[in-house]
Design an enzyme around this catalytic site. Structure first.
Site, PDB file in Angstrom:
ATOM      1  CG  ASN A  17      96.952  41.042  97.830  1.00  0.00           C
ATOM      2  OD1 ASN A  17      95.726  41.014  97.899  1.00  0.00           O
ATOM      3  ND2 ASN A  17      97.714  41.515  98.809  1.00  0.00           N
ATOM      4  CE  LYS A  19      98.002  45.076  98.353  1.00  0.00           C
ATOM      5  NZ  LYS A  19      98.979  46.033  98.811  1.00  0.00           N
ATOM      6  CG  HIS A 102      99.356  41.700 102.945  1.00  0.00           C
ATOM      7  ND1 HIS A 102      99.305  43.038 103.207  1.00  0.00           N
ATOM      8  CD2 HIS A 102      99.860  41.569 101.687  1.00  0.00           C
ATOM      9  CE1 HIS A 102      99.744  43.710 102.143  1.00  0.00           C
ATOM     10  NE2 HIS A 102     100.084  42.837 101.207  1.00  0.00           N
ATOM     11  CD  GLU A 104      97.971  46.389 102.236  1.00  0.00           C
ATOM     12  OE1 GLU A 104      97.098  45.652 101.756  1.00  0.00           O
ATOM     13  OE2 GLU A 104      98.813  46.986 101.525  1.00  0.00           O
ATOM     14  CD  GLU A 172     104.052  41.529 100.021  1.00  0.00           C
ATOM     15  OE1 GLU A 172     103.845  41.682  98.815  1.00  0.00           O
ATOM     16  OE2 GLU A 172     103.162  41.661 100.878  1.00  0.00           O
ATOM     17  N   GLY A 178     102.909  49.413  97.732  1.00  0.00           N
ATOM     18  CA  GLY A 178     102.006  50.452  97.230  1.00  0.00           C
ATOM     19  C   GLY A 178     102.609  51.840  97.184  1.00  0.00           C
ATOM     20  CB  SER A 212     106.557  49.141  94.288  1.00  0.00           C
ATOM     21  OG  SER A 212     105.852  49.890  95.263  1.00  0.00           O
TER      22      SER A 212
HETATM   23  P1  PGA Z   1     102.030  46.503  95.705  1.00  0.00           P
HETATM   24  O1  PGA Z   1     101.501  45.520  96.853  1.00  0.00           O
HETATM   25  O2  PGA Z   1     102.471  45.634  94.555  1.00  0.00           O
HETATM   26  O3  PGA Z   1     100.848  47.371  95.370  1.00  0.00           O
HETATM   27  O4  PGA Z   1     103.168  47.268  96.279  1.00  0.00           O
HETATM   28  C1  PGA Z   1     102.149  44.297  97.109  1.00  0.00           C
HETATM   29  C2  PGA Z   1     101.448  43.562  98.207  1.00  0.00           C
HETATM   30  O5  PGA Z   1     100.955  44.209  99.150  1.00  0.00           O
HETATM   31  O6  PGA Z   1     101.366  42.334  98.195  1.00  0.00           O
END
Ligand code: PGA
Length: 250
Positions: A17, A19, A102, A104, A172, A178, A212
């Site tokens: 992803n 983003k 997601h 976010e 998640e 992140g 992460s």
């Molecule tokens: P990350 O994000 O690997 O940067 O923690 C994962 C995600 O949001 O799908």
């Protein structure tokens, strides 16, 4: 890799992803490097670039085993929805997957489980597969509400159109995204087993872990029971790191 009877179900999915990252030149380079590295791998690999880069990345993925995915979709196929992208268009331009729900999107665009279910149903209706995200916040975990939150998300965000073939779930934990803070293996195992047990109708559905994930921790995460792949954010922006994660699934 599990070479048992249920091979199709257990092929791990390694999803990147991107983003809101990448410009066109970098996207082409990254996608090209992933395509090359993926030739020797057995996992299913999907890249989810920002919408304006989908066409460009699709060209890079042509005749490769790497699939194209979007990061979100609308629940209608056309209409006056400025700035949104329809599932029909995503399908038309070559996507096979779209992420929905997601954290976010939930946090910054106030998306709730009801809306996410509508988006997922619309995606399924045009033949897209969904990567449907669920997960608890740090506060919900510290309050001991993790499994309660997960149960409620499963109940409300998964539409009736969902099958084992057209949907992959992604657990998640919001606090792990992140942040560099990976959920403990025991916690991942507990939530994944809980999700699998909660969905008897969808027995065998793949459940990804996200938050992460990097090459250094992927092997342990991917070896956890009921973990059938990973959804990778930050570490998917570097070909070597992302391919290192995919290698860990071999
Ligand atoms: P990350 O994000 O690997 O940067 O923690 C994962 C995600 O949001 O799908």
């Amino acid at each position: 890799m599990n070479m048992g009877k249920n091979l199709t179900k257990s092929i791990p999915l390694i999803a990147g992803n991107w983003k809101m990252n990448m410009l066109s030149a970098g996207a082409k380079q990254l996608a090209g490097a992933v395509v090359k590295g993926a030739e020797r791998l057995h996992s299913e690999i999907v890249l989810c670039p920002p919408s304006p880069l989908l066409g460009e990345v699709r060209t890079c993925l042509e005749h490769s085993k790497v699939a194209l995915g979007a990061q979100d979709c609308h629940f209608q196929n056309e209409g006056a929805f400025t700035g949104d992208t329809s599932p029909a268009l995503l399908k038309d331009i070559g996507c096979t997957y779209t992420i929905v729900g997601h954290s976010e999107r939930r946090a910054y665009h106030q998306e709730d489980d009801t809306l996410i279910a509508k988006k997922a149903a619309a995606a399924h209706a045009v033949g897209l597969s969904t990567i449907l995200c669920i997960g608890e916040t740090e506060k919900e975990r510290s309050d001991g509400k993790t499994l309660h939150v997960i149960a409620s998300q499963l109940e409300k965000a998964i539409p009736a159109s969902t099958t084992v073939k057209n949907c992959v779930l992604a657990y998640e934990p919001v606090w792990a995204i992140g942040t560099g803070k990976v959920a403990g293996i025991a916690d991942i195992a507990e939530v994944h087993a809980f999700i699998a047990a909660k969905l008897p109708r969808l027995s065998g559905i793949r459940i990804l872990y996200g938050g992460s994930v990097k090459a250094a921790n992927a092997k342990e995460i991917l070896a956890t029971p009921h973990v059938n792949g990973v959804l990778v954010g930050g570490a998917s922006l570097k070909a070597e790191e992302f391919l290192g994660i995919a290698e860990a699934a071999e």
